[in-house]
Design a protein around this motif. Structure first.
Motif, PDB file in Angstrom:
ATOM      1  N   VAL A 102      37.439  38.650  57.618  1.00 16.25           N
ATOM      2  CA  VAL A 102      38.688  37.112  56.719  1.00 16.25           C
ATOM      3  C   VAL A 102      37.529  37.758  55.495  1.00 16.25           C
ATOM      4  O   VAL A 102      38.097  37.551  53.685  1.00 16.25           O
ATOM      5  N   VAL A 103      36.540  38.813  54.880  1.00 14.76           N
ATOM      6  CA  VAL A 103      36.022  39.074  53.617  1.00 14.76           C
ATOM      7  C   VAL A 103      37.728  39.625  52.956  1.00 14.76           C
ATOM      8  O   VAL A 103      37.836  40.154  52.006  1.00 14.76           O
ATOM      9  N   ASP A 104      37.498  41.025  53.612  1.00 12.89           N
ATOM     10  CA  ASP A 104      39.197  41.708  53.410  1.00 12.89           C
ATOM     11  C   ASP A 104      40.044  41.522  52.554  1.00 12.89           C
ATOM     12  O   ASP A 104      41.042  41.796  52.095  1.00 12.89           O
ATOM     13  N   GLU A 105      40.889  39.999  53.527  1.00 15.00           N
ATOM     14  CA  GLU A 105      41.795  39.414  53.411  1.00 15.00           C
ATOM     15  C   GLU A 105      41.274  38.926  52.153  1.00 15.00           C
ATOM     16  O   GLU A 105      42.225  38.864  51.496  1.00 15.00           O
ATOM     17  N   GLU A 106      40.290  38.125  51.534  1.00 15.51           N
ATOM     18  CA  GLU A 106      39.923  37.633  50.262  1.00 15.51           C
ATOM     19  C   GLU A 106      40.451  38.974  49.144  1.00 15.51           C
ATOM     20  O   GLU A 106      40.350  38.286  48.155  1.00 15.51           O
ATOM     21  N   ILE A 107      39.903  39.511  49.776  1.00 14.28           N
ATOM     22  CA  ILE A 107      39.311  40.634  48.350  1.00 14.28           C
ATOM     23  C   ILE A 107      41.046  42.154  48.422  1.00 14.28           C
ATOM     24  O   ILE A 107      40.972  41.900  46.972  1.00 14.28           O
ATOM     25  N   GLU A 108      42.203  42.069  49.686  1.00 16.52           N
ATOM     26  CA  GLU A 108      43.119  42.210  49.288  1.00 16.52           C
ATOM     27  C   GLU A 108      44.125  40.954  48.482  1.00 16.52           C
ATOM     28  O   GLU A 108      44.351  41.500  47.175  1.00 16.52           O
ATOM     29  N   LYS A 109      44.248  40.199  49.169  1.00 11.22           N
ATOM     30  CA  LYS A 109      45.001  38.712  48.360  1.00 11.22           C
ATOM     31  C   LYS A 109      44.324  38.269  46.720  1.00 11.22           C
ATOM     32  O   LYS A 109      45.170  37.619  45.445  1.00 11.22           O
ATOM     33  N   ASN A 110      43.370  38.784  46.081  1.00 15.49           N
ATOM     34  CA  ASN A 110      42.505  38.166  44.869  1.00 15.49           C
ATOM     35  C   ASN A 110      42.275  39.128  44.187  1.00 15.49           C
ATOM     36  O   ASN A 110      41.632  39.172  43.097  1.00 15.49           O
TER      37      ASN A 110
END
Length: 350
Positions: A102-110
């Motif tokens: 989830v952290v990785d998804e937030e980092i990639e998305k933002n």
């Protein structure tokens, strides 16, 4: 490598395996490392860490050091970290399997923010407690970070390191010398968070529950000692705030007053915990007689915070008056009310 998970370890032989297992079972498919910092454990915690490292040499690193406290252990972990981002996990807690994903998804998305802050839930007596700490879902730019400065002063919502994924360069470039605080038992997360939020140019808040915080591991009553009260003094955090207020452009009377109010509340909270843990009148008297003003700023005045219905203010006044009878009755009523609530909840569940 993208992620380093830093785990300070000290005498947690009953919990460390669950913690490490939760980090090894991450659904994230990328590369990451787990750094276990054994801070001079006197039980089998260090041996358990070594055993895991032998089984997972590509994933786990162990640092053994003399006992100097949580701040020191985290310093050692940060020094060894090779990931682009660091995450913090306390060794008596455990992560959700989806933490890194989830952290990785937030980092990639933002677009690679400097920090991701996520939510947690409580783990009581072997069961998940559905009390979730809600935080806003939002990307904050540098121009909006005043929100976090105000929150750091007013509430504990964003103080913990174990709800943050922080760019490692921010941690490694922290100009503060934390070695002067080694051995402190209180406010470690709060102290380091001040710089982290100051340095971060972009912060993502994610309301997903990714961390399990274990409560009631050991009560004060099991190791009651009036001498141990002083170790919980957090004035060093207050002084750190005063250094940063000018940088945040909120070095004004109202902000300082709010800051004093927060530390006053923390002092009275600590008093209540120790008073309730005392086993007899002699111990209760010793808690009341402790110099609680040593927990407060030198120029603190309770009149500044006067509120007729403020329980903390009332407690402080009764402590200063050495009104042992009032305090005994006050906490007796509080204990009876707690038992009543538990009984009511139990009856309701039948």
């Amino acid at each position: 490598m993208k992620y380093s998970i830093l785990v300070p370890v000290y005498n947690v032989e009953n919990y460390i395996e669950q913690c490490i297992d939760s980090l090894l079972s991450q659904t994230y498919k990328g590369d990451y490392e787990i750094i276990l910092v054994d801070d001079g454990s006197t039980d089998s915690s260090g041996d358990i860490c070594d055993r895991y490292a032998e089984k997972h040499p590509d994933k786990i690193k162990v640092v053994h050091k003399k006992n100097q406290g949580l701040i020191s252990a985290r310093d050692a972990g940060i020094e060894k970290a090779q990931g682009e981002y660091c995450l913090f996990v306390d060794s008596d807690d455990f992560a959700e399997d989806s933490l890194l994903q989830v952290v990785d998804e937030e980092i990639e998305k933002n677009n690679n923010p400097d920090m991701v802050v996520y939510s947690f839930q409580y783990y009581d007596n072997g069961k998940i407690n559905k009390r979730k700490v809600d935080i806003p879902n939002k990307l904050y730019t540098k121009e909006e970070t005043a929100f976090f400065y105000e929150q750091l002063i007013a509430t504990p919502t964003f103080t913990s390191l174990w709800t943050k994924a922080v760019k490692t360069e921010i941690l490694k470039n922290d100009p503060n010398d934390y070695s002067q605080y080694y051995g402190r038992n209180m406010g470690e997360d709060w102290l380091r968070s001040i710089h982290i939020f100051t340095a971060a140019e972009s912060i993502v808040c994610c309301n997903s529950v990714l961390y399990n915080y274990r409560t009631n591991l050991s009560s004060i009553s099991k190791s009651f000692s009036v001498k141990s009260i002083e170790k919980l003094n957090m004035l060093h955090v207050y002084e750190q705030f005063l250094k940063y207020l000018p940088q945040w452009n909120i070095d004004i009377e109202e902000t300082v007053k709010n800051l004093k109010s927060r530390f006053f509340g923390e002092a009275m909270y600590t008093f209540s915990n120790f008073y309730e843990a005392a086993k007899n009148n002699s111990e209760r008297k010793a808690v009341v007689d402790f110099n609680w003003d040593s927990f407060l700023p030198a120029d603190f005045s309770v009149e500044e915070l006067e509120n007729g219905n403020d329980n903390a203010t009332l407690l402080y006044k009764k402590i200063k008056e050495k009104d042992y009878k009032f305090l005994r009755l006050h906490f007796l009523k509080k204990a009876i009310y707690k038992k009543y609530k538990k009984l009511k909840a139990r009856i309701k569940s039948l």
